[in-house]
Design a protein around this motif. Structure first.
Motif, PDB file in Angstrom:
ATOM      1  N   HIS A   6     -31.742   6.498  -5.461  1.00 53.07           N
ATOM      2  CA  HIS A   6     -30.149   7.230  -4.921  1.00 53.07           C
ATOM      3  C   HIS A   6     -29.729   6.133  -4.036  1.00 53.07           C
ATOM      4  CE1 HIS A   6     -26.659   9.890  -3.622  1.00 53.07           C
ATOM      5  NE2 HIS A   6     -27.049  10.720  -4.645  1.00 53.07           N
ATOM      6  N   LEU A   7     -27.620   5.685  -4.248  1.00 50.37           N
ATOM      7  CA  LEU A   7     -27.101   5.288  -4.063  1.00 50.37           C
ATOM      8  C   LEU A   7     -27.001   6.063  -2.555  1.00 50.37           C
ATOM      9  CD1 LEU A   7     -25.047   2.619  -4.233  1.00 50.37           C
ATOM     10  CD2 LEU A   7     -23.133   3.975  -5.323  1.00 50.37           C
ATOM     11  N   ASP A   8     -27.052   5.357  -1.442  1.00 49.91           N
ATOM     12  CA  ASP A   8     -27.160   5.855  -0.171  1.00 49.91           C
ATOM     13  C   ASP A   8     -25.455   5.720   0.366  1.00 49.91           C
ATOM     14  OD1 ASP A   8     -29.338   6.894   0.534  1.00 49.91           O
ATOM     15  OD2 ASP A   8     -29.945   4.424   0.672  1.00 49.91           O
ATOM     16  N   CYS A   9     -24.775   3.934  -0.097  1.00 51.44           N
ATOM     17  CA  CYS A   9     -23.997   4.216   0.974  1.00 51.44           C
ATOM     18  C   CYS A   9     -23.001   2.896  -0.349  1.00 51.44           C
ATOM     19  CB  CYS A   9     -23.880   3.496   1.833  1.00 51.44           C
ATOM     20  SG  CYS A   9     -22.649   3.202   2.961  1.00 51.44           S
ATOM     21  N   VAL A  10     -21.784   3.015  -0.219  1.00 50.22           N
ATOM     22  CA  VAL A  10     -20.916   2.433  -0.685  1.00 50.22           C
ATOM     23  C   VAL A  10     -19.331   2.030   0.277  1.00 50.22           C
ATOM     24  CG1 VAL A  10     -19.096   1.608  -2.693  1.00 50.22           C
ATOM     25  CG2 VAL A  10     -20.772   3.742  -3.526  1.00 50.22           C
ATOM     26  N   ILE A  11     -19.670  -0.077   0.166  1.00 50.58           N
ATOM     27  CA  ILE A  11     -18.637  -0.229   1.441  1.00 50.58           C
ATOM     28  C   ILE A  11     -17.403  -0.820   0.763  1.00 50.58           C
ATOM     29  CG2 ILE A  11     -18.248  -1.637   3.803  1.00 50.58           C
ATOM     30  CD1 ILE A  11     -21.424  -1.114   3.730  1.00 50.58           C
ATOM     31  N   ILE A  12     -16.370  -0.557   1.450  1.00 46.09           N
ATOM     32  CA  ILE A  12     -15.668  -1.218   0.928  1.00 46.09           C
ATOM     33  C   ILE A  12     -14.559  -2.213   2.282  1.00 46.09           C
ATOM     34  CG2 ILE A  12     -12.784  -0.709   0.058  1.00 46.09           C
ATOM     35  CD1 ILE A  12     -13.731   2.341  -0.637  1.00 46.09           C
ATOM     36  N   GLY A  13     -14.424  -3.496   1.095  1.00 47.86           N
ATOM     37  CA  GLY A  13     -13.793  -4.448   2.310  1.00 47.86           C
ATOM     38  C   GLY A  13     -12.098  -4.321   2.560  1.00 47.86           C
ATOM     39  N   HIS A  14     -11.557  -4.623   1.793  1.00 43.76           N
ATOM     40  CA  HIS A  14     -10.088  -4.238   2.117  1.00 43.76           C
ATOM     41  C   HIS A  14      -9.292  -4.440   1.031  1.00 43.76           C
ATOM     42  CE1 HIS A  14      -6.604  -6.081   4.547  1.00 43.76           C
ATOM     43  NE2 HIS A  14      -5.863  -6.705   3.066  1.00 43.76           N
ATOM     44  N   ASN A  15      -8.093  -2.912   1.674  1.00 49.42           N
ATOM     45  CA  ASN A  15      -7.185  -2.990   0.589  1.00 49.42           C
ATOM     46  C   ASN A  15      -5.737  -3.391   0.663  1.00 49.42           C
ATOM     47  OD1 ASN A  15      -5.421  -1.328  -1.052  1.00 49.42           O
ATOM     48  ND2 ASN A  15      -5.426   0.087   0.502  1.00 49.42           N
ATOM     49  N   GLU A  16      -5.005  -4.684   0.092  1.00 51.19           N
ATOM     50  CA  GLU A  16      -3.677  -5.271   0.598  1.00 51.19           C
ATOM     51  C   GLU A  16      -3.263  -4.052  -0.808  1.00 51.19           C
ATOM     52  OE1 GLU A  16      -1.817  -9.140   0.081  1.00 51.19           O
ATOM     53  OE2 GLU A  16      -3.095  -8.227   2.088  1.00 51.19           O
ATOM     54  N   PRO A  17      -2.450  -3.026   0.004  1.00 51.59           N
ATOM     55  CA  PRO A  17      -1.566  -2.566  -1.020  1.00 51.59           C
ATOM     56  C   PRO A  17      -0.632  -3.538  -1.579  1.00 51.59           C
ATOM     57  CG  PRO A  17      -1.098  -1.452   1.021  1.00 51.59           C
ATOM     58  CD  PRO A  17      -2.209  -2.390   1.255  1.00 51.59           C
ATOM     59  N   PRO A  18      -0.047  -2.939  -3.039  1.00 53.07           N
ATOM     60  CA  PRO A  18       0.668  -4.072  -3.938  1.00 53.07           C
ATOM     61  C   PRO A  18       1.983  -4.259  -2.899  1.00 53.07           C
ATOM     62  CG  PRO A  18      -0.136  -2.088  -4.894  1.00 53.07           C
ATOM     63  CD  PRO A  18      -0.816  -1.978  -3.871  1.00 53.07           C
ATOM     64  N   PHE A  19       2.401  -5.867  -2.793  1.00 47.05           N
ATOM     65  CA  PHE A  19       3.265  -6.065  -2.414  1.00 47.05           C
ATOM     66  C   PHE A  19       4.742  -5.265  -2.001  1.00 47.05           C
ATOM     67  CE2 PHE A  19       7.137  -8.940  -1.081  1.00 47.05           C
ATOM     68  CZ  PHE A  19       6.822  -9.156   0.568  1.00 47.05           C
ATOM     69  N   GLU A  20       5.331  -5.402  -3.503  1.00 46.41           N
ATOM     70  CA  GLU A  20       6.813  -4.331  -3.294  1.00 46.41           C
ATOM     71  C   GLU A  20       6.204  -2.517  -2.639  1.00 46.41           C
ATOM     72  OE1 GLU A  20       4.075  -3.343  -7.125  1.00 46.41           O
ATOM     73  OE2 GLU A  20       4.272  -5.285  -6.172  1.00 46.41           O
ATOM     74  N   VAL A  21       4.756  -2.137  -2.792  1.00 46.67           N
ATOM     75  CA  VAL A  21       4.424  -0.628  -2.011  1.00 46.67           C
ATOM     76  C   VAL A  21       4.923  -1.238  -0.709  1.00 46.67           C
ATOM     77  CG1 VAL A  21       3.051   0.802  -1.309  1.00 46.67           C
ATOM     78  CG2 VAL A  21       3.058   0.063  -3.540  1.00 46.67           C
ATOM     79  N   TYR A  22       4.634  -2.422   0.229  1.00 47.38           N
ATOM     80  CA  TYR A  22       4.783  -2.908   1.615  1.00 47.38           C
ATOM     81  C   TYR A  22       6.072  -2.854   1.920  1.00 47.38           C
ATOM     82  CZ  TYR A  22       2.824  -4.650   6.096  1.00 47.38           C
ATOM     83  OH  TYR A  22       2.719  -4.867   7.156  1.00 47.38           O
ATOM     84  N   GLU A  23       6.926  -3.894   0.738  1.00 49.94           N
ATOM     85  CA  GLU A  23       7.857  -4.198   1.238  1.00 49.94           C
ATOM     86  C   GLU A  23       8.117  -3.200   1.402  1.00 49.94           C
ATOM     87  OE1 GLU A  23      11.892  -5.397   0.316  1.00 49.94           O
ATOM     88  OE2 GLU A  23      10.918  -4.253  -0.967  1.00 49.94           O
ATOM     89  N   GLY A  24       8.333  -1.903   0.342  1.00 50.65           N
ATOM     90  CA  GLY A  24       9.307  -0.525   0.414  1.00 50.65           C
ATOM     91  C   GLY A  24       8.883   0.088   2.033  1.00 50.65           C
ATOM     92  N   PHE A  25       7.761   0.169   2.239  1.00 48.40           N
ATOM     93  CA  PHE A  25       7.500   0.380   3.939  1.00 48.40           C
ATOM     94  C   PHE A  25       8.083   0.189   4.380  1.00 48.40           C
ATOM     95  CE2 PHE A  25       3.826   0.704   6.872  1.00 48.40           C
ATOM     96  CZ  PHE A  25       4.212   1.529   7.088  1.00 48.40           C
ATOM     97  N   LEU A  26       8.495  -1.197   4.927  1.00 43.90           N
ATOM     98  CA  LEU A  26       8.850  -1.943   6.247  1.00 43.90           C
ATOM     99  C   LEU A  26      10.906  -1.683   5.753  1.00 43.90           C
ATOM    100  CD1 LEU A  26       6.587  -4.689   6.860  1.00 43.90           C
ATOM    101  CD2 LEU A  26       6.823  -2.215   8.185  1.00 43.90           C
ATOM    102  N   ARG A  27      10.725  -2.322   4.658  1.00 48.37           N
ATOM    103  CA  ARG A  27      12.222  -1.260   4.314  1.00 48.37           C
ATOM    104  C   ARG A  27      13.514  -0.357   4.750  1.00 48.37           C
ATOM    105  NH1 ARG A  27      14.172  -0.849  -0.594  1.00 48.37           N
ATOM    106  NH2 ARG A  27      12.053  -2.160  -1.382  1.00 48.37           N
ATOM    107  N   ALA A  28      11.364   0.760   4.699  1.00 42.64           N
ATOM    108  CA  ALA A  28      12.276   1.842   4.842  1.00 42.64           C
ATOM    109  C   ALA A  28      12.574   1.826   7.071  1.00 42.64           C
ATOM    110  CB  ALA A  28      11.149   3.070   4.977  1.00 42.64           C
ATOM    111  N   TYR A  29      12.599   1.029   7.516  1.00 43.40           N
ATOM    112  CA  TYR A  29      12.412   0.564   9.236  1.00 43.40           C
ATOM    113  C   TYR A  29      13.727   0.437   9.403  1.00 43.40           C
ATOM    114  CZ  TYR A  29       7.577   1.661  10.120  1.00 43.40           C
ATOM    115  OH  TYR A  29       7.243   3.261  10.011  1.00 43.40           O
ATOM    116  N   GLY A  30      14.590  -0.469   7.686  1.00 45.35           N
ATOM    117  CA  GLY A  30      16.022  -1.151   7.822  1.00 45.35           C
ATOM    118  C   GLY A  30      15.684  -2.779   7.901  1.00 45.35           C
TER     119      GLY A  30
END
Length: 549
Positions: A6-30
């Motif tokens: 049985h597979l015990d554990c899956v480990i996820i290294g890194h998630n870098e959201p699509p740039f347009e998502v991150y850019e929109g997230f910060l643009r919301a601050y002005g």
């Protein structure tokens, strides 16, 4: 009890959201906010699309081979596309203890593989958070996992959960963890032992209350277990890379030979979190490098030790060992010019060092004192020259706005960059972080605010951003490298893709002209005309290379 297969554990290294998502997230601050202005040094607004530097390179390669034959889809450059050391290390740690573990390197590009692992009904998924300062990259992963498995337990560890534990108490802490939407949280600077104990409890059905250093929700209530600091042996847990021989790791690999940092810079809380500096025995390091060599295709090794050349005698012995073994690796590392001598510089070059990250931070003696940097401007000047004489690439990282900063001290730093001419540089706005040594001197410096928004007795954050823009637009003696999606370790990654250091330099020098159009006051019409010319020149340059990625 689960079966042995049985597979015990899956480990996820890194998630870098699509740039347009991150850019929109910060643009919301002005768009005039410090965070968004800081991000603008990392992307180009071209033809209605916001391209970070990795996107830009993919665009150039695509345009250069538009009329040529050959594969394209599999050759796309990806941010952080080298084995995530935290994920590999944790997977190795669990496997050595008899657990069946797999890892995902890049969430955005390996969702199909993750879905296949989830279909095997693992006991838990562990999410590392080495590069996150906010929760939202975790949200997407948790939602993805929940949609595909209702019963798998989600474990979050690393700096994000540890920072929440340090910065919040009581109900605030519970709210911060609840927002992450996981089941179990590791609250420990190391945490690998806690993860293995969590997996064992999930296999045996025992209560999680027996596992130290964790928090978990049960029946809607947050439970936190006893604190028992982990002391995991560096020697016993070094990675045997042959275990991953069938996983297509690629030509560039990260590793470490030490844990924590010997210094106590005022803007950094890592030594507080990580504890006393711990060193791996060099015989063990040699064995790990041997296992990399035995993979057969490793060309570049990135040492992520906070400062590889501390202590200096050990660093020299490390270089001598690499010379003796004749690995033929290029290697890259963090480096302290204040902790070196001529023999060390010579050994670096002979052992294959191609580039170093220099945490210079400031060219002002006063600000270096305020930062508790244990370094002098003179040693930086000499060190950069010694590295240049040996054809070792230099990247200088600097901070503007640290408490005590004035226009005069910033001008000292600008002169320092112009005089020393590091190959690459970047200036970042000081980030006012809770728990750092300077945070405990708020009254002394008149510090107010947090994160990117702050004031102190001699400067405020928007003024510091103005100085960063001025430096970027006026410094011509060194080439700017952006931060978002394009940290220093992108250079060995691109070398592994067949780009030479000379080609990289030419690309970055020309890309800086494009980036300057985003920062300078240029009319939209002039900007578009110049962009088209710069882009075409870049495409033609890439076409002229013997091999396009």
């Amino acid at each position: 009890m689960t079966s042995e297969n049985h597979l015990d554990c899956v480990i996820i290294g890194h998630n870098e959201p699509p740039f347009e998502v991150y850019e929109g997230f910060l643009r919301a601050y002005g768009e005039d906010s410090e965070a968004y202005r800081d991000l603008k040094f990392s992307f180009i607004d071209f033809d209605g699309k916001k391209l970070n530097y990795v996107d830009l390179l993919n665009y150039l390669y695509g345009a250069a081979r538009e009329n040529s034959t050959g594969s394209t889809a599999g050759d796309e450059l990806k941010t952080c596309d080298i084995p995530n050391l935290a994920a590999v290390y944790l997977t190795h740690y669990l496997r050595k203890r008899g657990f069946k573990a797999r890892h995902i390197n890049l969430f955005q590009y390996e969702k199909e593989q993750l879905a296949q692992y989830l279909a095997e009904d693992p006991l838990c998924v562990a999410i590392t958070t080495t590069l996150y300062v906010v929760n939202f990259p975790v949200h997407e992963m948790v939602e993805f996992i929940r949609e595909r498995s209702k019963k798998v337990k989600i474990v979050i560890g690393g700096p994000l959960s540890a920072n929440h534990a340090r910065n919040y108490k009581g109900a605030e802490f519970s709210t911060a963890l609840d927002d992450l939407r996981a089941d179990i949280y590791v609250i420990e600077a190391q945490g690998e032992l806690a993860l293995s104990q969590i997996v064992e409890c999930l296999k045996s059905g025992e209560s999680l209350s027996t596992v130290p250093n964790i928090a978990y929700f049960e029946d809607g209530l947050l439970h936190r277990t006893k604190v028992l600091p982990e002391i995991n042996s560096m020697d016993e847990n070094s990675i045997e890379w042959g275990i991953f021989a069938d996983e297509h790791l690629g030509p560039t690999i990260q590793t470490r030979t030490a844990r924590s940092c010997a210094f106590n810079c005022a803007f950094c809380n890592y030594p507080t979190r990580a504890g006393k500096l711990t060193l791996t025995d060099l015989g063990i390091v040699e064995r790990e490098l041997d296992s990399m060599r035995d993979l057969g295709n490793v060309k570049n090794v990135v040492f992520i030790d906070d400062t590889l050349n501390v202590p200096l005698p050990r660093f020299k012995d490390l270089c001598r060992m690499m010379i003796r073994k004749d690995y033929h690796f290029n290697w890259f590392s963090y480096f302290r010019c204040s902790n070196s001598d001529q023999e060390a510089f010579d050994l670096m070059a002979q052992s294959g060092c191609r580039g170093v990250f220099l945490g210079v931070e400031s060219g002002s003696p006063q600000i270096l004192t305020n930062m508790n940097k244990a370094a002098t401007v003179e040693k930086y000047v000499k060190g950069i020259e010694m590295l240049r004489q040996r054809d070792i690439m230099t990247f200088a990282s600097l901070i503007f706005g640290f408490p005590g900063e004035t226009a005069d001290t910033i001008n000292e730093t600008i002169r320092f960059i112009r005089d020393t001419k590091p190959d690459y540089y970047r200036v970042q706005l000081w980030y006012c972080e809770a728990g750092t040594p300077i945070d405990f001197q708020r009254q002394k410096y008149g510090i107010n605010g947090e994160g990117f928004v702050w004031t102190h007795d001699t400067m405020e954050s928007l003024e510091a951003m103005d100085h960063i823009e001025r430096a970027f637009l006026t410094i011509t003696e060194s080439t700017w490298l952006p931060q978002w999606s394009f940290d220093f370790w992108t250079i060995p990654y691109l070398l592994g893709k067949g780009i030479s250091l000379e080609q990289f330099k030419e690309l970055m020098t020309r890309a800086q002209k494009l980036l300057a159009l985003e920062i300078a006051s240029v009319s939209e019409r002039e900007k578009k005309l110049l962009q088209q010319g710069y882009m075409q020149n870049l495409v033609e340059k890439v076409k002229g290379w013997n091999q396009v990625m």
